[in-house]
Write a protein that holds these residues in place. Sequence first.
Motif, PDB file in Angstrom:
ATOM      1  N   GLU A 539      -0.382   3.478   0.127  1.00  0.00           N
ATOM      2  CA  GLU A 539       0.408   3.161  -1.060  1.00  0.00           C
ATOM      3  C   GLU A 539       1.877   3.030  -0.705  1.00  0.00           C
ATOM      4  N   ALA A 543       4.083  -0.130  -0.977  1.00  0.00           N
ATOM      5  CA  ALA A 543       5.337  -0.090  -1.738  1.00  0.00           C
ATOM      6  C   ALA A 543       6.489  -0.691  -0.904  1.00  0.00           C
ATOM      7  N   GLN A 546       5.994  -4.305  -0.655  1.00  0.00           N
ATOM      8  CA  GLN A 546       6.306  -4.923  -1.944  1.00  0.00           C
ATOM      9  C   GLN A 546       7.814  -4.968  -2.155  1.00  0.00           C
ATOM     10  N   GLN A 547       8.476  -3.909  -1.685  1.00  0.00           N
ATOM     11  CA  GLN A 547       9.935  -3.859  -1.822  1.00  0.00           C
ATOM     12  C   GLN A 547      10.596  -4.953  -0.975  1.00  0.00           C
TER      13      GLN A 547
END
Length: 586
Positions: A539, A543, A546-547
């Motif tokens: 995760e 993240a 995704q950032q």
Amino acid sequence: MGPEINMPGPVCLIENTEEQLVVNKEALETLSAISQPVVVVAIVGLYRTGKSYLMNKLAGKQKGFSVGSTVQAHTQGIWMWCVPHPSKLDHTLVLLDTEGLGDTQKVDNKNDEQIFALAILLSSTLVYNTMSNIDQGAIDLLHNVTEITDLLRARTSSHLDGVEDAADIVTFFPDLVWTLRDFYLDLETDGQLITADTYLENSLRPKEGSDQRSQNYNLPRLCIQKFFPTRKCFIFDTPIHGKKLGQLETLCDDELDHEFVQQVAEFCSYIFSHSKIKTLPGDIKVNGPRLENLVLTYVNAIHNGELPCLGNTVLALSQIENAAAVQKAMSHYDQEMTQKVQLPTNTLQELLDLHRACEREAIEVFKKNSFKDEDQGFQKELEALLHTKQEAICQKNLEASSERCSALLQDIFTPLEANVQLGIYSRPGGHNLYIQKIEELKALYYQKPGKGIQAEEALQNYLHSKKPVSDAILQTDQALTAKENEMKVQRAKAETARADAQRLEELHRMQQKLMEEKERVRQQQLRQMEINRANFLAELKRAEEQQLQEEAERLRAAQEAERRRLQEMLWHLENRRHSRDHCILC
């Protein structure tokens, strides 16, 4: 009144077998069925004098009583023919044709006297049939009645002039009708015509004088006058001449002498209109059963060597009739009780009520059929017999109830007894089961109908008889129950030990299972922690990516925005340049 008795022909009432008189039961049965008053006409006389012909005419028939055609006596004993009375409603005419008197083939004349006596004793009208004229022989023959009256007179009287006794006898004696057959004399005296009745009275008139000869002459005449105060005489011409006289019953009236036919008609008319009901002293009217009893009484007396005195005749008749009335009442009682009573009855009172109802009916039957039961001796006898019947029927009711209950108990309780024999109840608690079954069978027994008054006693006697069986089952039950209780204690201890061991084992298993469960949970938690860590790292990585992606997207968007701004600026500049150029051109 009862129904008419109309016999198709005569029957022998009293047989004369070897000069012994025997009553015919068939004829008695006919008499017993006649409830109407009877008019009894008997005919006596010498044999071969045409008696049967006259009796057939009285019966309204051409043939019936045997009419012989030879010199041999034809009628034997006394023959009877019962027909409806032609002129008296609800009366029966009883015709008695007697054996001819004076038959030369008889050993002696004692049998004649007996038949002659029976004709007088049984009849209400006596026809004395003689031939040709009234002669001394005919009077002497009729004088035999004096010997009969001597036997009939009360024992306290020893001579003909006993007034009270003679008066009783006269009321009992029949009317006398003297018939003269083939009469050939002229009915005249001293040149004067006379009647047949006058001729008879003249023949019976005594002579004056006290000598022995006069007394011998007068005695039979005085006797006939004394005991036959009502007298009538008929004369008959010869019916036909020649050989045909022997065939009289086959000839029609128009073949016979006209005077004879008329004379027979007058004779019959007189008999029908003047003959009275047979009556006993005390104005007792005789019907068929009473005439039956008279026949038996007189014939039995003759067999015993004497005729009953008149005073005892009614007594004997009353005893016979009252005994028969008692028997009839008892038969009625038996019949009614048989029809109405179904043994056993539910209660004694029910039986007693039925008995009393039938008893009342029986007493009424007796009263209806009794005869001069003045001291109520026979009624008391009947009541005693009925009381005996009551005791007997009560005893039978007890026995029937006992038998019914015994059979019912046997039927209901036999399966239980069989189970007892098989040992079904020989176990702990068996006695309670046995008692429970007893109660069920008792309830079934109570439901059954028709047990009668012994129902409860029979049941209690049966249960009492089975008490040893119940006690034996109880003892066996108690012994087996004690043993079973001991075994139960041992089984309980063993069971407790087994239960304790099982609980320990179960506790051990539970502890082992708990530890295993804890380990499984720990391992599961470790696995979950690993999964969570991996998931967290994944995760986190997602993240970060995704950032970065979002940062790149923002950069590209900024670049694109800058590019569009620059393009717009260029477009505006281009537009201003065009506008200026246009203005310059203009």
